[in-house]
Design a protein around this motif. Structure first.
Motif, mmCIF file in Angstrom:
data_model
loop_
_atom_site.group_PDB
_atom_site.id
_atom_site.type_symbol
_atom_site.label_atom_id
_atom_site.label_comp_id
_atom_site.label_asym_id
_atom_site.label_seq_id
_atom_site.Cartn_x
_atom_site.Cartn_y
_atom_site.Cartn_z
ATOM 1 N N VAL A 31 0.842 -1.200 0.000
ATOM 2 C CA VAL A 31 0.000 0.000 0.000
ATOM 3 C C VAL A 31 0.878 1.251 0.000
ATOM 4 O O VAL A 31 0.592 2.213 -0.710
ATOM 5 C CB VAL A 31 -0.953 -0.020 1.217
ATOM 6 N N ASP A 32 1.950 1.218 0.772
ATOM 7 C CA ASP A 32 2.850 2.381 0.811
ATOM 8 C C ASP A 32 3.471 2.656 -0.557
ATOM 9 O O ASP A 32 3.540 3.803 -0.999
ATOM 10 C CB ASP A 32 3.961 2.169 1.844
ATOM 11 N N ARG A 69 0.867 4.161 -2.885
ATOM 12 C CA ARG A 69 0.667 5.595 -2.631
ATOM 13 C C ARG A 69 1.798 6.420 -3.233
ATOM 14 O O ARG A 69 1.557 7.503 -3.752
ATOM 15 C CB ARG A 69 0.563 5.850 -1.135
ATOM 16 N N ASP A 89 -4.106 5.327 -5.489
ATOM 17 C CA ASP A 89 -4.854 5.271 -4.235
ATOM 18 C C ASP A 89 -6.355 5.306 -4.490
ATOM 19 O O ASP A 89 -7.096 6.026 -3.860
ATOM 20 C CB ASP A 89 -4.429 6.400 -3.307
ATOM 21 N N TRP A 90 -6.800 4.495 -5.425
ATOM 22 C CA TRP A 90 -8.211 4.451 -5.790
ATOM 23 C C TRP A 90 -9.102 4.059 -4.622
ATOM 24 O O TRP A 90 -10.261 4.423 -4.574
ATOM 25 C CB TRP A 90 -8.448 3.494 -6.966
ATOM 26 N N TRP A 91 -8.583 3.325 -3.648
ATOM 27 C CA TRP A 91 -9.406 2.881 -2.525
ATOM 28 C C TRP A 91 -9.828 4.054 -1.643
ATOM 29 O O TRP A 91 -10.772 3.944 -0.901
ATOM 30 C CB TRP A 91 -8.659 1.833 -1.696
ATOM 31 N N ASN A 92 -9.151 5.190 -1.723
ATOM 32 C CA ASN A 92 -9.551 6.369 -0.966
ATOM 33 C C ASN A 92 -10.772 7.049 -1.566
ATOM 34 O O ASN A 92 -11.412 7.853 -0.917
ATOM 35 C CB ASN A 92 -8.404 7.382 -0.898
ATOM 36 N N HIS A 93 -11.096 6.741 -2.807
ATOM 37 C CA HIS A 93 -12.193 7.407 -3.499
ATOM 38 C C HIS A 93 -13.438 6.539 -3.616
ATOM 39 O O HIS A 93 -14.485 7.034 -3.979
ATOM 40 C CB HIS A 93 -11.753 7.841 -4.901
ATOM 41 N N THR A 94 -13.333 5.254 -3.315
ATOM 42 C CA THR A 94 -14.479 4.369 -3.521
ATOM 43 C C THR A 94 -15.529 4.516 -2.440
ATOM 44 O O THR A 94 -16.678 4.185 -2.654
ATOM 45 C CB THR A 94 -14.037 2.895 -3.581
ATOM 46 N N GLY A 95 -15.174 5.041 -1.278
ATOM 47 C CA GLY A 95 -16.134 5.165 -0.184
ATOM 48 C C GLY A 95 -16.972 6.415 -0.260
ATOM 49 O O GLY A 95 -17.746 6.694 0.633
ATOM 50 N N ARG A 96 -16.846 7.207 -1.310
ATOM 51 C CA ARG A 96 -17.577 8.467 -1.424
ATOM 52 C C ARG A 96 -18.421 8.507 -2.692
ATOM 53 O O ARG A 96 -18.185 9.320 -3.576
ATOM 54 C CB ARG A 96 -16.585 9.624 -1.437
#
Length: 113
Positions: free
Chosen positions: A55-56, A59, A64-71
């Motif tokens: 993950v590091d 980034r 970092d697509w996983w930061n945008h999937t929850g919105r």
């Protein structure tokens, strides 16, 4: 009789854990294309891009697509704004096209006289 010598390898052995740690730390990219053709007509093309890393490292690479999937609400509003802008632009294009098409009739055409 000379003493028996054991065989030594010049390549150091790596176990699975070390290999996995190295892959996650450095990252691996696998890329390939699959094309299905029938009589020289391309029917389907699949482009595969696979990134294996920590993950590091992802980034660092800007993945970092996983930061945008929850919105989903934010993504939906961005999509709606883009669609509204395209609709507005299409309206302006239709008006300009209408003016271009109507222009010869407004000036009086002499093509069939």
């Amino acid at each position: 009789m000379p003493p028996a010598k054991s065989m030594t390898h010049s390549v150091e052995s790596t176990n699975l854990a070390d290999l996995l740690e190295r892959i996650l730390d450095k990252g691996v990219v696998v890329a390939g294309d699959i094309s299905i053709k029938l009589v020289e007509v391309e029917l389907l093309t699949i482009q595969l891009r696979l990134v294996i890393c920590s993950v590091d490292k992802a980034r660092e690479l800007g993945l970092d697509w996983w930061n945008h999937t929850g919105r989903p609400d934010r993504l939906a509003s961005e999509r709606n704004a883009a669609l509204e802008a395209m609709d507005e632009r299409l309206g302006r294009i239709e008006q300009a096209l209408g003016a271009v098409v109507a222009a010869p009739f407004e000036r009086g055409s002499t093509a069939h006289e």
